[in-house]
Design a protein around this motif. Structure first.
Motif, mmCIF file in Angstrom:
data_model
loop_
_atom_site.group_PDB
_atom_site.id
_atom_site.type_symbol
_atom_site.label_atom_id
_atom_site.label_comp_id
_atom_site.label_asym_id
_atom_site.label_seq_id
_atom_site.Cartn_x
_atom_site.Cartn_y
_atom_site.Cartn_z
ATOM 1 N N TRP A 1 1.961 -53.446 -60.884
ATOM 2 C CA TRP A 1 1.203 -52.838 -59.789
ATOM 3 C C TRP A 1 -0.156 -53.520 -59.690
ATOM 4 O O TRP A 1 -0.776 -53.850 -60.705
ATOM 5 C CB TRP A 1 0.994 -51.346 -60.049
ATOM 6 C CG TRP A 1 2.187 -50.501 -59.765
ATOM 7 C CD1 TRP A 1 3.244 -50.283 -60.587
ATOM 8 C CD2 TRP A 1 2.441 -49.780 -58.564
ATOM 9 N NE1 TRP A 1 4.146 -49.459 -59.978
ATOM 10 C CE2 TRP A 1 3.680 -49.130 -58.733
ATOM 11 C CE3 TRP A 1 1.754 -49.611 -57.366
ATOM 12 C CZ2 TRP A 1 4.236 -48.334 -57.759
ATOM 13 C CZ3 TRP A 1 2.295 -48.810 -56.396
ATOM 14 C CH2 TRP A 1 3.524 -48.186 -56.583
ATOM 15 N N ASN A 2 -0.624 -53.726 -58.489
ATOM 16 C CA ASN A 2 -1.962 -54.242 -58.252
ATOM 17 C C ASN A 2 -2.894 -53.029 -58.232
ATOM 18 O O ASN A 2 -2.953 -52.306 -57.242
ATOM 19 C CB ASN A 2 -1.993 -54.999 -56.918
ATOM 20 C CG ASN A 2 -3.281 -55.725 -56.687
ATOM 21 O OD1 ASN A 2 -4.028 -56.004 -57.619
ATOM 22 N ND2 ASN A 2 -3.550 -56.035 -55.441
ATOM 23 N N VAL A 3 -3.573 -52.776 -59.335
ATOM 24 C CA VAL A 3 -4.398 -51.590 -59.482
ATOM 25 C C VAL A 3 -5.815 -51.895 -59.008
ATOM 26 O O VAL A 3 -6.500 -52.748 -59.573
ATOM 27 C CB VAL A 3 -4.411 -51.089 -60.949
ATOM 28 C CG1 VAL A 3 -5.353 -49.910 -61.117
ATOM 29 C CG2 VAL A 3 -2.995 -50.726 -61.390
ATOM 30 N N ILE A 4 -6.223 -51.182 -57.966
ATOM 31 C CA ILE A 4 -7.579 -51.296 -57.439
ATOM 32 C C ILE A 4 -8.292 -49.990 -57.718
ATOM 33 O O ILE A 4 -7.857 -48.927 -57.268
ATOM 34 C CB ILE A 4 -7.583 -51.561 -55.907
ATOM 35 C CG1 ILE A 4 -6.712 -52.765 -55.552
ATOM 36 C CG2 ILE A 4 -9.017 -51.696 -55.386
ATOM 37 C CD1 ILE A 4 -7.168 -54.074 -56.155
ATOM 38 N N MET A 5 -9.349 -50.042 -58.459
ATOM 39 C CA MET A 5 -10.164 -48.856 -58.713
ATOM 40 C C MET A 5 -11.130 -48.716 -57.541
ATOM 41 O O MET A 5 -11.761 -49.695 -57.143
ATOM 42 C CB MET A 5 -10.931 -48.986 -60.020
ATOM 43 C CG MET A 5 -10.042 -49.106 -61.227
ATOM 44 S SD MET A 5 -9.029 -47.635 -61.402
ATOM 45 C CE MET A 5 -8.629 -47.725 -63.108
ATOM 46 N N ALA A 6 -11.225 -47.520 -57.020
ATOM 47 C CA ALA A 6 -12.071 -47.308 -55.834
ATOM 48 C C ALA A 6 -12.937 -46.083 -56.021
ATOM 49 O O ALA A 6 -12.508 -45.070 -56.565
ATOM 50 C CB ALA A 6 -11.190 -47.147 -54.598
ATOM 51 N N THR A 7 -14.149 -46.183 -55.565
ATOM 52 C CA THR A 7 -15.063 -45.052 -55.545
ATOM 53 C C THR A 7 -15.766 -45.029 -54.202
ATOM 54 O O THR A 7 -16.006 -46.065 -53.594
ATOM 55 C CB THR A 7 -16.099 -45.108 -56.688
ATOM 56 O OG1 THR A 7 -16.909 -43.930 -56.638
ATOM 57 C CG2 THR A 7 -16.995 -46.332 -56.599
ATOM 58 N N SER A 8 -16.064 -43.831 -53.757
ATOM 59 C CA SER A 8 -16.835 -43.710 -52.515
ATOM 60 C C SER A 8 -18.248 -43.242 -52.834
ATOM 61 O O SER A 8 -18.989 -42.838 -51.949
ATOM 62 C CB SER A 8 -16.141 -42.730 -51.549
ATOM 63 O OG SER A 8 -15.886 -41.510 -52.186
ATOM 64 N N ARG A 9 -18.619 -43.328 -54.103
ATOM 65 C CA ARG A 9 -19.967 -42.919 -54.502
ATOM 66 C C ARG A 9 -21.006 -43.898 -53.962
ATOM 67 O O ARG A 9 -21.038 -45.062 -54.349
ATOM 68 C CB ARG A 9 -20.090 -42.896 -56.021
ATOM 69 C CG ARG A 9 -19.420 -41.737 -56.647
ATOM 70 C CD ARG A 9 -19.876 -41.659 -58.110
ATOM 71 N NE ARG A 9 -18.928 -40.838 -58.810
ATOM 72 C CZ ARG A 9 -18.220 -41.242 -59.852
ATOM 73 N NH1 ARG A 9 -18.367 -42.438 -60.343
ATOM 74 N NH2 ARG A 9 -17.361 -40.426 -60.407
ATOM 75 N N ALA A 10 -21.855 -43.405 -53.116
ATOM 76 C CA ALA A 10 -22.909 -44.252 -52.559
ATOM 77 C C ALA A 10 -23.987 -44.549 -53.599
ATOM 78 O O ALA A 10 -24.783 -45.469 -53.427
ATOM 79 C CB ALA A 10 -23.537 -43.573 -51.341
ATOM 80 N N ASP A 11 -24.009 -43.785 -54.690
ATOM 81 C CA ASP A 11 -25.052 -43.963 -55.693
ATOM 82 C C ASP A 11 -24.647 -44.898 -56.827
ATOM 83 O O ASP A 11 -25.295 -44.953 -57.849
ATOM 84 C CB ASP A 11 -25.479 -42.604 -56.249
ATOM 85 C CG ASP A 11 -24.317 -41.812 -56.838
ATOM 86 O OD1 ASP A 11 -23.213 -42.386 -57.007
ATOM 87 O OD2 ASP A 11 -24.498 -40.623 -57.117
#
Length: 128
Positions: free
Chosen positions: A37-47
């Motif tokens: 699997w192509n694992v992409i870690m994602a966050t929407s934290r603007a900080d």
């Protein structure tokens, strides 16, 4: 305005860096990574402008292929593991396989729910 200031200050002082990963999360995601699997870690934290999340992931043994900071609904994954109901709803509406933990605030969200991270690779066996 005051909350934002204090929260930004707390993050700068290591608010997230001291958190422990959910039990079994690194093992489950690493199993997916090792299975191709192509694992992409994602966050929407603007900080997270200093990249603390990436350092935390590395420190805690997560293996991944990429990192994304921004609006997750702009991504086009085969599957999404998340706990934010609005993100799960948007991605499920796009036909993405949505998976989420059984946290009280997201149990009504669309997608498959899991109680233990070890179940995630099993849930995703038929996807792709």
């Amino acid at each position: 305005k005051a909350f934002t200031w204090w929260h930004t200050r707390a993050v700068a002082d290591g608010l997230y860096s001291r958190e422990e990963p959910y039990g079994g999360a690194a093992e489950a995601l690493n199993q997916l990574h090792d299975a191709g699997w192509n694992v992409i870690m994602a966050t929407s934290r603007a900080d997270d402008w200093r990249g603390e999340s990436q350092r935390w992931l590395h420190r805690n043994g997560f293996r991944f292929d990429g990192y994304y900071n921004g609006d997750k609904t702009l991504l086009t994954p085969d599957a999404l593991i998340d706990d934010r109901p609005v993100t799960l709803e948007a991605m499920a509406a796009k036909g993405v396989t949505a998976i989420h933990p059984d946290h009280a605030y997201c149990t009504a969200a669309p997608g498959r729910m899991f109680r233990r991270w070890a179940a995630v690779p099993l849930i995703l066996e038929g996807v792709r």
